[in-house]
Scaffold this motif. Structure first.
Motif, PDB file in Angstrom:
ATOM      1  N   LEU A  55     -13.441  34.029  -1.930  1.00  7.71           N
ATOM      2  CA  LEU A  55     -13.444  32.571  -1.874  1.00  7.71           C
ATOM      3  C   LEU A  55     -13.286  32.070  -0.443  1.00  7.71           C
ATOM      4  N   TYR A  56     -13.486  30.779  -0.279  1.00  8.92           N
ATOM      5  CA  TYR A  56     -13.271  30.123   1.011  1.00  8.92           C
ATOM      6  C   TYR A  56     -11.841  30.379   1.470  1.00  8.92           C
ATOM      7  N   PHE A  57     -11.626  30.437   2.784  1.00 10.04           N
ATOM      8  CA  PHE A  57     -10.383  30.981   3.332  1.00 10.04           C
ATOM      9  C   PHE A  57      -9.122  30.246   2.895  1.00 10.04           C
ATOM     10  N   ASN A  58      -9.202  28.942   2.600  1.00  9.82           N
ATOM     11  CA  ASN A  58      -7.987  28.195   2.270  1.00  9.82           C
ATOM     12  C   ASN A  58      -7.841  27.895   0.779  1.00  9.82           C
ATOM     13  N   ILE A  59      -8.664  28.521  -0.061  1.00  9.20           N
ATOM     14  CA  ILE A  59      -8.565  28.316  -1.504  1.00  9.20           C
ATOM     15  C   ILE A  59      -7.696  29.405  -2.123  1.00  9.20           C
ATOM     16  N   HIS A  60      -6.749  29.002  -2.939  1.00  5.94           N
ATOM     17  CA  HIS A  60      -5.817  29.957  -3.535  1.00  5.94           C
ATOM     18  C   HIS A  60      -6.540  30.839  -4.541  1.00  5.94           C
ATOM     19  N   ALA A  61      -6.533  32.153  -4.297  1.00  7.24           N
ATOM     20  CA  ALA A  61      -7.326  33.086  -5.107  1.00  7.24           C
ATOM     21  C   ALA A  61      -6.493  34.118  -5.836  1.00  7.24           C
ATOM     22  N   ILE A 152      -5.641  22.382  -7.244  1.00  6.43           N
ATOM     23  CA  ILE A 152      -4.694  22.274  -8.356  1.00  6.43           C
ATOM     24  C   ILE A 152      -3.286  22.251  -7.777  1.00  6.43           C
ATOM     25  N   ASN A 153      -2.422  21.367  -8.302  1.00  7.57           N
ATOM     26  CA  ASN A 153      -1.102  21.240  -7.673  1.00  7.57           C
ATOM     27  C   ASN A 153      -0.148  22.364  -8.069  1.00  7.57           C
ATOM     28  N   ALA A 154       1.037  22.345  -7.446  1.00  4.74           N
ATOM     29  CA  ALA A 154       1.964  23.477  -7.510  1.00  4.74           C
ATOM     30  C   ALA A 154       2.457  23.769  -8.917  1.00  4.74           C
ATOM     31  N   ASP A 155       2.688  22.742  -9.738  1.00  2.17           N
ATOM     32  CA  ASP A 155       3.193  22.982 -11.096  1.00  2.17           C
ATOM     33  C   ASP A 155       2.086  22.923 -12.150  1.00  2.17           C
ATOM     34  N   GLU A 156       0.843  22.900 -11.703  1.00  2.00           N
ATOM     35  CA  GLU A 156      -0.324  22.916 -12.592  1.00  2.00           C
ATOM     36  C   GLU A 156      -0.308  21.784 -13.616  1.00  2.00           C
ATOM     37  N   THR A 157       0.034  20.601 -13.118  1.00  2.00           N
ATOM     38  CA  THR A 157      -0.052  19.397 -13.955  1.00  2.00           C
ATOM     39  C   THR A 157      -1.234  18.524 -13.569  1.00  2.00           C
ATOM     40  N   LEU A 158      -1.709  18.652 -12.312  1.00  2.00           N
ATOM     41  CA  LEU A 158      -2.779  17.802 -11.818  1.00  2.00           C
ATOM     42  C   LEU A 158      -3.830  18.601 -11.067  1.00  2.00           C
ATOM     43  N   GLN A 231      -6.502  19.608  -0.492  1.00  2.00           N
ATOM     44  CA  GLN A 231      -5.654  20.775  -0.728  1.00  2.00           C
ATOM     45  C   GLN A 231      -4.241  20.320  -1.087  1.00  2.00           C
ATOM     46  N   PHE A 232      -3.808  20.657  -2.285  1.00  2.58           N
ATOM     47  CA  PHE A 232      -2.426  20.381  -2.675  1.00  2.58           C
ATOM     48  C   PHE A 232      -1.478  21.312  -1.937  1.00  2.58           C
ATOM     49  N   SER A 233      -0.276  20.808  -1.651  1.00  2.35           N
ATOM     50  CA  SER A 233       0.796  21.663  -1.167  1.00  2.35           C
ATOM     51  C   SER A 233       1.084  22.745  -2.207  1.00  2.35           C
ATOM     52  N   PRO A 234       1.327  23.993  -1.778  1.00  7.22           N
ATOM     53  CA  PRO A 234       1.615  25.049  -2.744  1.00  7.22           C
ATOM     54  C   PRO A 234       3.000  24.948  -3.364  1.00  7.22           C
ATOM     55  N   THR A 235       3.852  24.022  -2.862  1.00  4.96           N
ATOM     56  CA  THR A 235       5.218  23.902  -3.379  1.00  4.96           C
ATOM     57  C   THR A 235       5.578  22.490  -3.834  1.00  4.96           C
ATOM     58  N   ASP A 236       4.958  21.463  -3.279  1.00  2.00           N
ATOM     59  CA  ASP A 236       5.257  20.072  -3.628  1.00  2.00           C
ATOM     60  C   ASP A 236       4.102  19.527  -4.471  1.00  2.00           C
ATOM     61  N   PRO A 237       4.310  19.322  -5.771  1.00  3.39           N
ATOM     62  CA  PRO A 237       3.201  18.925  -6.658  1.00  3.39           C
ATOM     63  C   PRO A 237       2.663  17.527  -6.421  1.00  3.39           C
ATOM     64  N   THR A 238       3.341  16.709  -5.594  1.00  3.55           N
ATOM     65  CA  THR A 238       2.878  15.339  -5.356  1.00  3.55           C
ATOM     66  C   THR A 238       2.238  15.162  -3.986  1.00  3.55           C
ATOM     67  N   LEU A 239       2.197  16.200  -3.169  1.00  2.63           N
ATOM     68  CA  LEU A 239       1.707  16.071  -1.788  1.00  2.63           C
ATOM     69  C   LEU A 239       0.323  16.704  -1.662  1.00  2.63           C
ATOM     70  N   LEU A 240      -0.606  15.913  -1.164  1.00  6.34           N
ATOM     71  CA  LEU A 240      -1.999  16.327  -1.048  1.00  6.34           C
ATOM     72  C   LEU A 240      -2.460  16.170   0.396  1.00  6.34           C
ATOM     73  N   TRP A 282      -2.603  25.336   4.236  1.00  5.93           N
ATOM     74  CA  TRP A 282      -1.163  25.251   4.009  1.00  5.93           C
ATOM     75  C   TRP A 282      -0.503  26.620   4.197  1.00  5.93           C
ATOM     76  N   ASP A 283       0.696  26.605   4.758  1.00  6.41           N
ATOM     77  CA  ASP A 283       1.545  27.792   4.721  1.00  6.41           C
ATOM     78  C   ASP A 283       1.937  28.108   3.281  1.00  6.41           C
ATOM     79  N   HIS A 284       2.305  29.365   3.042  1.00  4.43           N
ATOM     80  CA  HIS A 284       2.680  29.794   1.698  1.00  4.43           C
ATOM     81  C   HIS A 284       3.874  29.009   1.167  1.00  4.43           C
ATOM     82  N   ASP A 285       4.823  28.626   2.049  1.00  2.29           N
ATOM     83  CA  ASP A 285       6.024  27.920   1.604  1.00  2.29           C
ATOM     84  C   ASP A 285       5.854  26.406   1.587  1.00  2.29           C
ATOM     85  N   GLY A 286       4.694  25.912   1.953  1.00  2.00           N
ATOM     86  CA  GLY A 286       4.429  24.486   1.897  1.00  2.00           C
ATOM     87  C   GLY A 286       5.077  23.664   2.995  1.00  2.00           C
TER      88      GLY A 286
END
Length: 420
Positions: A55-61, A152-158, A231-240, A282-286
């Protein structure tokens, strides 16, 4: 993506150089693994199917346990790679997709989310999900006209996506669900021309979210700027995070926004004429957003970061011969990787060891932390055609750098060991 060098003649000469002692003549059976004699690192061909790609370099795979990775198959479907055995298997039959970010793995569950276009009408599509363990597939929602999902956001709601309002022509052909215009003999639409026309068109766009449980669509932000790379933050589900697309020096590139539309913030204000930035992740820790920074374009280059919690910045300098289309960072933050480029001397995959410059009681507050990269070559890419971007990323355990390459003709997924 902005290319900073145009040296095809140089690339043609470099292509004559020999890679490791491999059987390149037999394109049907490229080697499964080899030790690169120029770097000492072992390279593994992960997929057997010609036309398969990472996948593209910044897409979570990667699955949350870090044991499996998603890739795209030759029929534009989705496959799964077991990272302990490097064996691949199909998951979703193609075609799926329709734009960057059309395939992304959740951070919470072993689920891959993907876009499916509507047969016979490229203006419409839907969001789907597949269980990576069981293969079960389900439709989540029909999407707005000319829309695509990017993250897709961190808690998979959005999920987050964008769409173009109306029928304005998307010259770049990048909007999910759209068919790219074909260039004519009288007026070929090269990449630079397409980007300039798309930027100047000022097409109205809407960023939206889709509720992954109910399928509800909610507008977040509207603009006539060309918006891309959500790109959603990998840890904050409301930050894009999102980007203003176009040639780097012509746009105010990187922004963050909350899913309710608040706190719309430009995070990389320009300080110099012809300054350009992009290819962000994004960094892994957001905590940090990283990006490629040039002040000005083509002269002085950095991999830079912005801390979303306190605004701190770090800039790591890299040399022109280490220029890469994309960079990435290991999960533990100890290493970076670059996928090389057409720049003179840069046709390599790189491992970068970051080194901070020691501060000897500097005057001033909120200063940028400087640093530099100490480069190590990972893979000789002289046989790779850089019309295809390798898109490096680290496996979650940090043992391998994953990339895609056409060094044997067809595209395959490869892994190179970080340790020699």
């Amino acid at each position: 993506m902005l290319k900073r060098y145009s040296i095809r003649a140089f690339c043609g000469a470099m292509a004559l150089c020999l890679l490791p002692d491999l059987s390149f003549a037999d394109a049907k059976s490229p080697p499964k693994s080899w030790i690169d004699p120029d770097t000492g690192h072992r390279v593994i061909r992960v997929t057997d199917e010609p036309g398969s790609a990472s996948l593209y370099f910044n897409i979570h795979a990667y699955t949350p346990d870090g044991k499996q990775m998603i890739y795209t198959t030759a029929d534009r479907g989705i496959g799964v790679i077991n990272l302990s055995t490097f064996t691949a298997k199909p998951l979703v039959k193609g075609p799926v997709g329709g734009g960057p970010g059309a395939v992304v793995v959740g951070h919470k569950t072993a689920t891959v989310y993907y876009f499916k276009g509507l047969k016979g009408d490229s203006h419409y599509g839907s969001l789907w999900a597949a269980n990576i363990e069981t293969g079960e597939q389900r439709k989540i929602a029909d999407l707005p006209r000319r829309a695509g999902i990017f993250s897709i956001n961190a808690d998979e709601t959005l999920g987050a996506g964008s769409y173009i309002v109306g029928d304005g022509e998307d010259y770049n052909g990048r909007q999910a669900g759209q068919v790219a215009p074909h260039p004519t003999a009288e007026e070929p639409l090269d990449k630079k021309t397409k980007m300039s026309r798309r930027l100047a068109a000022r097409l109205p766009m809407v960023i939206f979210t889709v509720d992954l449980h109910t399928g509800q669509i909610k507008p977040v932000f509207a603009s006539t700027d060309w918006i891309d790379h959500l790109q959603f933050s990998p840890t904050d589900p409301t930050l894009l995070m999102y980007a203003h697309q176009g040639e780097w020096q012509q746009v105010e590139k990187l922004w963050t926004i909350r899913t309710d539309g608040s706190e719309n913030k430009h995070i990389d204000p320009r300080i110099m004429k012809m300054e350009g930035s992009g290819h962000q992740w994004w960094d892994h820790d957001g905590k940090n957003i990283w990006y490629d920074l040039h002040i000005p374009l083509g002269m002085i280059s950095f991999v830079a970061s912005y801390n979303v919690e306190n605004g701190d910045r770090t800039w790591f300098h890299y040399a022109p011969e280490e220029s890469s289309i994309h960079f990435n960072r290991s999960v533990d933050g100890s290493l970076f990787a670059g996928d090389g480029s057409d720049a003179p001397g840069a046709r390599w995959l790189y491992l970068f060891h970051p080194e901070l410059v020691k501060d000897d009681r500097s005057l001033g507050e909120h200063l940028i932390q400087p640093g530099k990269f100490r480069a190590e070559r990972l893979v000789n890419m002289s046989k790779h055609n850089y019309h295809l971007e390798p898109n490096v990323n680290f496996t979650p355990d940090g043992k391998y750098v994953i990339f895609r390459s056409n060094m044997f003709g067809p595209t395959y997924v490869f892994a190179v060991e970080v340790s020699k």
